[in-house]
Design an enzyme around this catalytic site. Structure first.
Site, PDB file in Angstrom:
ATOM      1  N   HIS A  66       0.739  -1.124  -0.059  1.00  0.00           N
ATOM      2  CA  HIS A  66       0.252   0.047   0.059  1.00  0.00           C
ATOM      3  C   HIS A  66       1.065   1.115   0.239  1.00  0.00           C
ATOM      4  O   HIS A  66       1.313   1.695   1.261  1.00  0.00           O
ATOM      5  CB  HIS A  66      -0.913  -0.074   1.075  1.00  0.00           C
ATOM      6  CG  HIS A  66      -1.853   1.103   1.362  1.00  0.00           C
ATOM      7  ND1 HIS A  66      -2.966   1.075   2.109  1.00  0.00           N
ATOM      8  CD2 HIS A  66      -1.970   2.158   0.905  1.00  0.00           C
ATOM      9  CE1 HIS A  66      -3.582   1.983   1.946  1.00  0.00           C
ATOM     10  NE2 HIS A  66      -2.858   2.877   1.189  1.00  0.00           N
ATOM     11  N   LEU A  69       2.303   6.422  -5.416  1.00  0.00           N
ATOM     12  CA  LEU A  69       3.316   6.840  -6.267  1.00  0.00           C
ATOM     13  C   LEU A  69       3.125   8.120  -7.157  1.00  0.00           C
ATOM     14  O   LEU A  69       3.937   8.584  -7.540  1.00  0.00           O
ATOM     15  CB  LEU A  69       3.979   5.803  -7.153  1.00  0.00           C
ATOM     16  CG  LEU A  69       4.501   4.552  -6.365  1.00  0.00           C
ATOM     17  CD1 LEU A  69       5.017   3.651  -7.280  1.00  0.00           C
ATOM     18  CD2 LEU A  69       5.747   4.816  -5.343  1.00  0.00           C
ATOM     19  N   ASP A 158      -8.786   3.171  -2.898  1.00  0.00           N
ATOM     20  CA  ASP A 158      -8.069   3.782  -1.828  1.00  0.00           C
ATOM     21  C   ASP A 158      -7.999   5.421  -1.912  1.00  0.00           C
ATOM     22  O   ASP A 158      -7.485   6.204  -2.883  1.00  0.00           O
ATOM     23  CB  ASP A 158      -6.801   3.356  -1.175  1.00  0.00           C
ATOM     24  CG  ASP A 158      -6.213   3.847  -0.032  1.00  0.00           C
ATOM     25  OD1 ASP A 158      -6.620   3.517   1.126  1.00  0.00           O
ATOM     26  OD2 ASP A 158      -5.126   4.586  -0.259  1.00  0.00           O
ATOM     27  N   HIS A 185     -10.616   1.090   1.903  1.00  0.00           N
ATOM     28  CA  HIS A 185     -10.425   2.247   2.845  1.00  0.00           C
ATOM     29  C   HIS A 185     -11.643   2.473   3.686  1.00  0.00           C
ATOM     30  O   HIS A 185     -12.589   2.849   3.143  1.00  0.00           O
ATOM     31  CB  HIS A 185      -9.998   3.323   1.802  1.00  0.00           C
ATOM     32  CG  HIS A 185      -9.872   4.620   2.665  1.00  0.00           C
ATOM     33  ND1 HIS A 185      -9.058   5.554   2.607  1.00  0.00           N
ATOM     34  CD2 HIS A 185     -10.935   5.495   2.987  1.00  0.00           C
ATOM     35  CE1 HIS A 185      -8.874   6.663   3.160  1.00  0.00           C
ATOM     36  NE2 HIS A 185     -10.444   6.602   3.366  1.00  0.00           N
ATOM     37  N   HIS A 238      -4.949   0.176   6.304  1.00  0.00           N
ATOM     38  CA  HIS A 238      -4.660   0.634   7.668  1.00  0.00           C
ATOM     39  C   HIS A 238      -5.475   0.883   8.485  1.00  0.00           C
ATOM     40  O   HIS A 238      -6.341   1.704   8.955  1.00  0.00           O
ATOM     41  CB  HIS A 238      -4.500   2.240   7.011  1.00  0.00           C
ATOM     42  CG  HIS A 238      -5.394   2.888   5.989  1.00  0.00           C
ATOM     43  ND1 HIS A 238      -6.974   2.723   6.049  1.00  0.00           N
ATOM     44  CD2 HIS A 238      -5.328   3.429   4.935  1.00  0.00           C
ATOM     45  CE1 HIS A 238      -7.412   3.432   4.989  1.00  0.00           C
ATOM     46  NE2 HIS A 238      -6.295   3.568   4.339  1.00  0.00           N
ATOM     47  N   ASP A 324       1.290   3.047   3.579  1.00  0.00           N
ATOM     48  CA  ASP A 324       0.481   4.045   3.096  1.00  0.00           C
ATOM     49  C   ASP A 324       1.253   5.200   2.802  1.00  0.00           C
ATOM     50  O   ASP A 324       0.846   6.543   3.145  1.00  0.00           O
ATOM     51  CB  ASP A 324      -0.687   4.298   4.111  1.00  0.00           C
ATOM     52  CG  ASP A 324      -1.868   5.173   3.521  1.00  0.00           C
ATOM     53  OD1 ASP A 324      -1.711   5.403   2.417  1.00  0.00           O
ATOM     54  OD2 ASP A 324      -2.677   5.578   4.434  1.00  0.00           O
ATOM     55  N   GLY A 343      -1.687  12.628   4.904  1.00  0.00           N
ATOM     56  CA  GLY A 343      -0.716  11.710   4.363  1.00  0.00           C
ATOM     57  C   GLY A 343       0.625  12.185   4.985  1.00  0.00           C
ATOM     58  O   GLY A 343       0.855  13.134   5.297  1.00  0.00           O
TER      59      GLY A 343
HETATM   60  O1  DOR Z   1      -3.478   9.764   4.422  1.00  0.00           O
HETATM   61  C1  DOR Z   1      -3.919   9.667   3.510  1.00  0.00           C
HETATM   62  N1  DOR Z   1      -3.408   9.694   2.417  1.00  0.00           N
HETATM   63  N2  DOR Z   1      -4.914   8.391   3.517  1.00  0.00           N
HETATM   64  C2  DOR Z   1      -5.303   7.870   2.389  1.00  0.00           C
HETATM   65  O2  DOR Z   1      -6.113   7.023   2.671  1.00  0.00           O
HETATM   66  C3  DOR Z   1      -4.829   8.501   1.076  1.00  0.00           C
HETATM   67  C4  DOR Z   1      -3.324   9.178   1.129  1.00  0.00           C
HETATM   68  C5  DOR Z   1      -3.262  10.004  -0.058  1.00  0.00           C
HETATM   69  O3  DOR Z   1      -3.537   9.602  -1.320  1.00  0.00           O
HETATM   70  O4  DOR Z   1      -2.628  10.919  -0.036  1.00  0.00           O
END
Ligand code: DOR
Length: 449
Positions: A66, A69, A158, A185, A238, A324, A343
């Protein structure tokens, strides 16, 4: 001369799939493991390259099922080139990328694009995950068979949940025919509403809208029921709440095809970090309250959640660690907590974070390595078995790491374009020394090769 033959000399070899934890040597030729454990001197050709690894650990390369990119569409956040370099620095030899790109990975041309970019620019193996629904819009199933034929290893929307239970039912039905898991998710959007961090004391103190644990657990319970109904394999992404762990445990006990992952941050840090300054250990100075580097979905939660997740991972209820890895450009985080994207850039800190569980006495090193190799491979299915073992005759995807080396996290040194980590300034114990993909070092002595 035998330039393609490499002897990794004297590491502690940890190969969880075979129950191996012993000091020995590993002999690699032409991308394949020739021997591991005891290597006969007769098998070592003249001119063989020797890599001294005494005092270090060698294991199958880590597998991350997970990560994000960002290519195509968000190349200012991450590229396949940079993301795979980050993976190599983190000890990952195989990574699976989520389809929340622009355009999303919802057709075979997109899958082929990712595969081609990975061949051209990538330095570790990249496996695309395909969308469950067209455009990730949650309205209509993607052409799942087309995606499977093109080579996706799982399906997921996701970043967003598959909200419609009937679509999830159909997705699980089709994916079971295709032999692939659906990764959800789990976020009940009508319940999480405008929440930006875990509901609780810290959210109240900071005046931020909270996200209750039921947001995750309600959808997880639904998904488990649908997996039971269809026989399709659901993989729960997650996990972040204490209540999620018994849901997975009970489903397993009832023979429902469920697997689960947990991220390094949910295993090691809490919502107290939103108050700032935690990485330096002083509670001041490193950052300030409303630290947007801590904003992630699912949110960081309380110590009791962390403890339950650690126990769930140690007991094997949770199959694996997944990063993640969610890189974002720094400027996007220089806004209010509400406005910041969720993220954390994780690939390069994952091992150091995860090893806290070993150093803290919560699980053995072989168990942790299992959760980063065999565990994720099991989620993906038998085609990954050869990438998660050091058995002679298999692919030489290997990580060499020092579990005791202390280092201070400096995101400016990340290979990832995403410098977004709450761990800036934190001391981690455990660092990757070298990463080998198919018999070639892609990371060694602090540098991408
Ligand atoms: O914190 C996150 N960022 N959780 C996610 O499920 C998606 C991810 C993102 O793509 O930035």
């Amino acid at each position: 001369m035998a330039p393609d033959t490499i002897l990794i000399k004297g590491p502690r070899i940890i190969d969880p799939g075979r129950g191996v934890d012993e000091v020995g040597d590993i002999l690699v030729r032409d991308g394949v493991i020739l021997a591991s454990g005891t290597v006969s001197p007769d098998d070592i050709p003249e001119g063989c390259r020797v890599v001294e690894a005494g005092g270090l650990v060698a294991s199958p390369g880590f597998i991350d099922i997970h990560c994000h990119l960002r290519e195509p569409g968000y190349e200012y956040k991450e590229t396949i080139a940079a993301g795979t370099r980050a993976a190599a620095r983190g000890g990952f030899t195989s990574i699976c990328c989520m389809p929340n790109t622009d355009p999303p990975i919802d057709n075979s041309a997109m899958v082929e694009f990712i595969q081609q970019r990975a061949r051209d620019e990538g330095i570790v193996r990249v496996f695309p995950i395909g969308c469950v629904t067209k455009g990730r819009k949650g309205k209509e199933l993607s052409e799942m068979e087309e995606l499977a034929v093109a080579g996706v290893v799982a399906f997921s929307d996701d970043g967003d949940p598959v909200e419609d239970p009937n679509l999830m039912r159909l997705a699980l039905t089709y994916s079971s025919d295709l032999g692939l898991p659906v990764t959800n998710h789990c976020q009940d959007l009508s319940l999480s509403r405008n929440g930006v961090m875990a509901e609780g004391r810290v959210a109240t103190r900071l005046g931020l809208a909270g996200i209750p644990s039921a947001v995750e657990e309600a959808m997880m319970a639904r998904d488990i029921a649908l997996a039971e109904l269809t026989g399709g394999r659901i993989h729960l992404a997650h996990l972040s709440t204490a209540g999620s762990v018994p849901l997975v445990r009970q489903a397993r006990e009832r023979g429902i095809p469920v697997t689960a992952e947990v991220c390094p941050h949910h295993l090691t840090i809490t919502d107290e970090w939103v108050l700032g300054g935690q990485a330096s250990g002083t509670g001041t100075g490193a950052s300030f309250a409303y630290d947007t580097m801590t904003k992630v979905y699912p949110p960081l939660r309380g110590q009791q959640d962390v403890d339950a997740l650690v126990q769930g991972l140690a007991e094997g209820v949770i199959d694996c660690i997944a990063t993640d890895h969610a890189p974002h450009e720094l400027i996007s985080k220089l806004v209010t907590y509400e406005d910041a994207p969720s993220g954390i850039s994780v690939l390069e800190t994952a091992l150091g974070s995860a090893l806290q569980l070993v150093h803290g006495g919560h699980m053995s090193l072989i168990a942790l390595v299992e959760r980063m190799t065999v565990g994720p491979a099991r989620v993906l299915g038998a085609s990954f078995d050869h990438l998660s073992t050091l058995a002679p005759g298999t692919t030489a995807d290997i990580v060499i790491f020092d579990p005791d080396l202390e280092w201070v996290v400096d995101p400016d040194e990340f290979q990832s374009m995403g410098k977004n980590t709450p761990l800036r300034g934190a001391t981690l114990k455990g660092q990757v020394v070298a990463t080998m993909v198919q018999g070639r070092f892609v990371y060694q002595d602090g540098a991408v090769v």
